[in-house]
Design a protein around this motif. Structure first.
Motif, PDB file in Angstrom:
ATOM      1  N   GLU A  91     -28.320  26.704  -8.828  1.00  0.00           N
ATOM      2  CA  GLU A  91     -29.351  26.754  -9.858  1.00  0.00           C
ATOM      3  C   GLU A  91     -30.496  27.650  -9.393  1.00  0.00           C
ATOM      4  OE1 GLU A  91     -30.768  22.782 -10.342  1.00  0.00           O
ATOM      5  OE2 GLU A  91     -31.314  22.568  -8.250  1.00  0.00           O
ATOM      6  N   THR A  92     -31.191  28.250 -10.343  1.00  0.00           N
ATOM      7  CA  THR A  92     -32.356  29.073 -10.024  1.00  0.00           C
ATOM      8  C   THR A  92     -33.499  28.706 -10.969  1.00  0.00           C
ATOM      9  OG1 THR A  92     -31.631  30.840 -11.533  1.00  0.00           O
ATOM     10  CG2 THR A  92     -30.905  30.981  -9.230  1.00  0.00           C
ATOM     11  N   PRO A  93     -34.733  28.894 -10.509  1.00  0.00           N
ATOM     12  CA  PRO A  93     -35.881  28.505 -11.339  1.00  0.00           C
ATOM     13  C   PRO A  93     -36.360  29.620 -12.253  1.00  0.00           C
ATOM     14  CG  PRO A  93     -36.650  29.123  -9.169  1.00  0.00           C
ATOM     15  CD  PRO A  93     -35.152  29.286  -9.152  1.00  0.00           C
ATOM     16  N   VAL A  94     -35.612  30.705 -12.311  1.00  0.00           N
ATOM     17  CA  VAL A  94     -36.011  31.857 -13.133  1.00  0.00           C
ATOM     18  C   VAL A  94     -34.910  32.164 -14.139  1.00  0.00           C
ATOM     19  CG1 VAL A  94     -37.462  32.858 -11.329  1.00  0.00           C
ATOM     20  CG2 VAL A  94     -35.041  33.473 -11.447  1.00  0.00           C
ATOM     21  N   LYS A  95     -35.172  33.091 -15.019  1.00  0.00           N
ATOM     22  CA  LYS A  95     -34.205  33.468 -16.043  1.00  0.00           C
ATOM     23  C   LYS A  95     -32.922  34.000 -15.408  1.00  0.00           C
ATOM     24  CE  LYS A  95     -33.713  36.375 -20.174  1.00  0.00           C
ATOM     25  NZ  LYS A  95     -34.364  37.399 -21.021  1.00  0.00           N
ATOM     26  N   THR A  96     -31.806  33.588 -15.962  1.00  0.00           N
ATOM     27  CA  THR A  96     -30.509  34.018 -15.446  1.00  0.00           C
ATOM     28  C   THR A  96     -30.344  35.530 -15.607  1.00  0.00           C
ATOM     29  OG1 THR A  96     -29.484  31.894 -15.963  1.00  0.00           O
ATOM     30  CG2 THR A  96     -28.010  33.780 -15.689  1.00  0.00           C
ATOM     31  N   VAL A  97     -29.924  36.181 -14.533  1.00  0.00           N
ATOM     32  CA  VAL A  97     -29.710  37.625 -14.551  1.00  0.00           C
ATOM     33  C   VAL A  97     -28.225  37.955 -14.621  1.00  0.00           C
ATOM     34  CG1 VAL A  97     -30.068  39.783 -13.285  1.00  0.00           C
ATOM     35  CG2 VAL A  97     -31.849  38.018 -13.280  1.00  0.00           C
ATOM     36  N   ILE A  98     -27.433  37.277 -13.771  1.00  0.00           N
ATOM     37  CA  ILE A  98     -25.987  37.461 -13.789  1.00  0.00           C
ATOM     38  C   ILE A  98     -25.412  36.420 -14.749  1.00  0.00           C
ATOM     39  CG2 ILE A  98     -23.893  37.613 -12.396  1.00  0.00           C
ATOM     40  CD1 ILE A  98     -26.110  39.630 -11.664  1.00  0.00           C
ATOM     41  N   LYS A  99     -25.007  36.840 -15.919  1.00  0.00           N
ATOM     42  CA  LYS A  99     -24.571  35.927 -16.969  1.00  0.00           C
ATOM     43  C   LYS A  99     -23.203  35.321 -16.646  1.00  0.00           C
ATOM     44  CE  LYS A  99     -28.164  37.116 -19.441  1.00  0.00           C
ATOM     45  NZ  LYS A  99     -29.300  36.190 -19.640  1.00  0.00           N
TER      46      LYS A  99
END
Length: 620
Positions: free
Chosen positions: A443-451
């Motif tokens: 999980e990441t706290p920012v917008k997903t970059v690699i869809k």
């Protein structure tokens, strides 16, 4: 007169009860193949069928263990009929079926994550239930539980039907002596399937190995048997199972591999910077293959790839093991990982290891360790507390709003904390930062970059996030007054199966980058073959300290240093030299992957390191 079928009714029941367990294990093997259909699809149907043929010996052995107690029930039932109650057998079956299906279910996900059949190793993570939950919380837990419960009750219902329909015919009270004699003979004969046959040595994992393709061999293994065997092996044996060579030869080969002179390539001017600051970043699951790929035109690690041009990049480095607890010891103590154990789990052993922070702390460095999760995870705390660090920052040191990961605080939060602390920390300092955001559940706290929702996309996206965090960290460090006197070492705790390349060696190759204003050389790519355990000797040598007590670690920048790397995982090891490598399975005693011409001498080098490093572990 009692008919023969009545005399052997108890034996007939025991045999078909045993056979039902065997067939269940065969069905579990089919489930394993279906779950791993992508990998299974690489093999011919006849090869997959062979896994059932060869694996049935281990299935029969495990089933025999389960039927031993019912054999005793039957013997007791000759003299005390209530023991032959269907209820007793149903309860017994229900109790056994639960852990067996749990093991089978967990094995599916363990293999997908680690590439090995389930053994007792994951039990150590249960001491940290929150972290254990964080590792699996991304899975469809509801549906897993639903199908598990459904499967459990359907299988148990069949067992109960079988018991109810067959057990009644065993309750005869005539010819007790003959029945007793037949049952004793039958029970004694069970030693044959229990041991896997009439051969001298009892069955083990290698008994079901039949192929040079490791996936097929692993499929043939009965995972409940494997789990119980592993549990037994971890009970404190002092025997070295990896004694392949005469000790004299093993020591001769190992001494040759570890030989190094005092001459080296200097990358730090110690006259100008006698006590450089040191920052060691241990990046969770950072894998070298991830630095070369893009998804939909998006580079996975653009920040790291840019930093490579500013420092000294070691492009042929391997991790020591397959878990974080092994990686931390490898980096900080230069100590090789064990195939089926972890020294960090035995504090009396890990306390005897030399450590980098202890050396630097004794030389007036301010040492600190940063991790966004709980230090108790995988028993790291006992090792770290005795390693020489003077200050620790972990999950509980962050505000509740900043504990925005299932593991604790995400990497960007920890980054800001380190930068803030270093602004008030006198030089010289020795800082170690263990990241966590690229651990499952990715999980990441920012917008997903690699869809993408698949594991590979999620993993690569988490690498991309941590990459941006570390790149920003380095840019901020460059603005600090202490940057010109600082070395930064970026590496991984271990590798990862993802993204899959079809070569197991790629799962163990990790990045190693040296940066910092204290370096006198930059923009260099060194193809030196080495290991994560070599960081300790290299760092100490470059900063002017003796590294003899780190006897397994070698100076990667030494003029005469031999180029090789050893790594181990789940009862196997790999050994790499310039232009060639092999991976050796300790169970099947076979090479399961290789590149280049591998001679008997090459095999002996790897065997010598495994034999003596494990002997060293046992002796501590």
């Amino acid at each position: 007169m009692l008919k023969l079928k009545d005399l052997i009714a108890k034996i007939r029941f025991l045999f078909f009860y045993w056979l039902t367990w065997v067939l269940l294990f065969e069905a579990c093997r089919l489930l394993f193949l279906l779950y791993n259909f992508k990998e299974a699809g690489n093999y011919a149907p006849v090869s997959l069928l062979q896994t059932f043929f060869y694996g049935v010996r281990m299935d029969a052995s495990m089933a025999t263990y389960l039927v031993l107690l019912p054999c005793i029930f039957m013997i007791a039932g000759i003299f005390y009929t209530p023991v032959l109650s269907a209820k007793l057998f149903k309860i017994y079956t229900g109790i056994l079926l639960l852990p067996i299906l749990i093991i089978v279910c967990c094995d599916l996900f363990a293999f997908n994550a680690w590439g090995n059949r389930l053994d007792s190793a994951p039990l150590k993570y249960l001491t940290s239930p929150k972290e254990a939950w964080a590792s699996v919380s991304h899975l469809p837990v509801f549906w897993i539980l639903f199908f598990f419960v459904l499967g459990y009750f359907l299988i148990l219902k069949y067992f109960n039907y079988f018991i109810s329909s067959q057990l009644q015919s065993t309750k005869t009270s005539q010819h007790k002596f003959i029945q007793l004699l037949l049952l004793l003979i039958y029970t004694a004969v069970q030693i044959i399937p229990l041991r896997g046959g009439l051969q001298l040595a009892p069955i083990n994992q290698s008994s079901v190995y039949f192929s040079t393709k490791n996936f097929l061999n692993l499929t043939a293994i009965n995972v409940p048997w494997n789990f119980m065997h592993s549990l037994n092996q971890q009970s404190g044996s002092t025997e070295n199972p990896y004694k392949y060579l005469d000790n004299g030869l093993a020591h001769k080969l190992t001494d040759s591999l570890l030989f190094q002179s005092a001459e080296q390539i200097d990358i730090i001017d110690l006259e100008k910077t006698p006590a450089p600051n040191i920052i060691v970043i241990v990046w969770e699951s950072f894998i070298e293959k991830g630095t070369h790929i893009s998804r939909n035109g998006i580079e996975i690690t653009p920040g790291f790839n840019a930093l490579k041009k500013e420092g000294i990049y070691f492009s042929n480095i391997y991790c020591s093991g397959d878990r974080t607890d092994k990686g931390i010891v490898a980096v900080l103590s230069g100590y090789p990982a064990q195939p089926v154990a972890s020294i960090i789990k035995t504090p009396r052993k890990s306390a005897k290891l030399p450590t980098l922070p202890s050396i630097y702390s004794k030389n007036k460095y301010n040492s600190s360790f940063y991790y966004g999760g709980e230090l108790e995870f995988a028993n790291m705390k006992s090792y770290l507390l005795g390693s020489g660090f003077r200050r620790f920052t972990s999950k509980d040191d962050f505000e509740e709003k900043d504990q925005n990961s299932k593991w604790g605080a995400h990497d960007n939060i920890v980054k800001d904390k380190i930068l803030k602390d270093l602004s008030n920390t006198p030089s010289p300092f020795f800082v170690t930062w263990l990241t966590l955001s690229s651990h499952e559940p990715f999980e990441t706290p920012v917008k997903t970059v690699i869809k993408g929702k698949d594991d590979e996309s999620l993993f690569l996206n988490s690498l991309h996030y941590t990459d941006s965090t570390i790149y920003e960290f380095i840019q901020q460090c460059k603005l600090q007054p202490w940057w010109s006197n600082t070395i930064v070492v970026i590496t991984a705790d271990h590798g990862h199966k993802l993204p899959r390349t079809g070569k197991q060696i790629d799962d163990f190759k990790i990045p190693l980058l040296w940066l910092g204003g204290a370096l006198t050389k930059n923009g260099i790519d060194l193809p030196t073959t080495g290991s994560q355990i070599d960081i300790a000797a290299t760092l100490l040598a470059q900063t002017g300290y003796d590294h003899k007590q780190f006897k397994w670690s070698k100076n990667l920048l030494g003029n005469d240093t031999r180029q090789w790397a050893y790594f181990s995982f789940s009862n196997a090891f790999g050994f790499a030299e310039q232009g060639k490598y092999f991976i050796f399975d300790n169970i099947g005693k076979i090479v399961i992957e290789k590149n280049g011409e591998i001679s008997a001498d090459d095999l002996n080098k790897g065997k010598a390191i495994e034999q003596l490093s494990f002997a060293d572990y046992l002796e501590k």
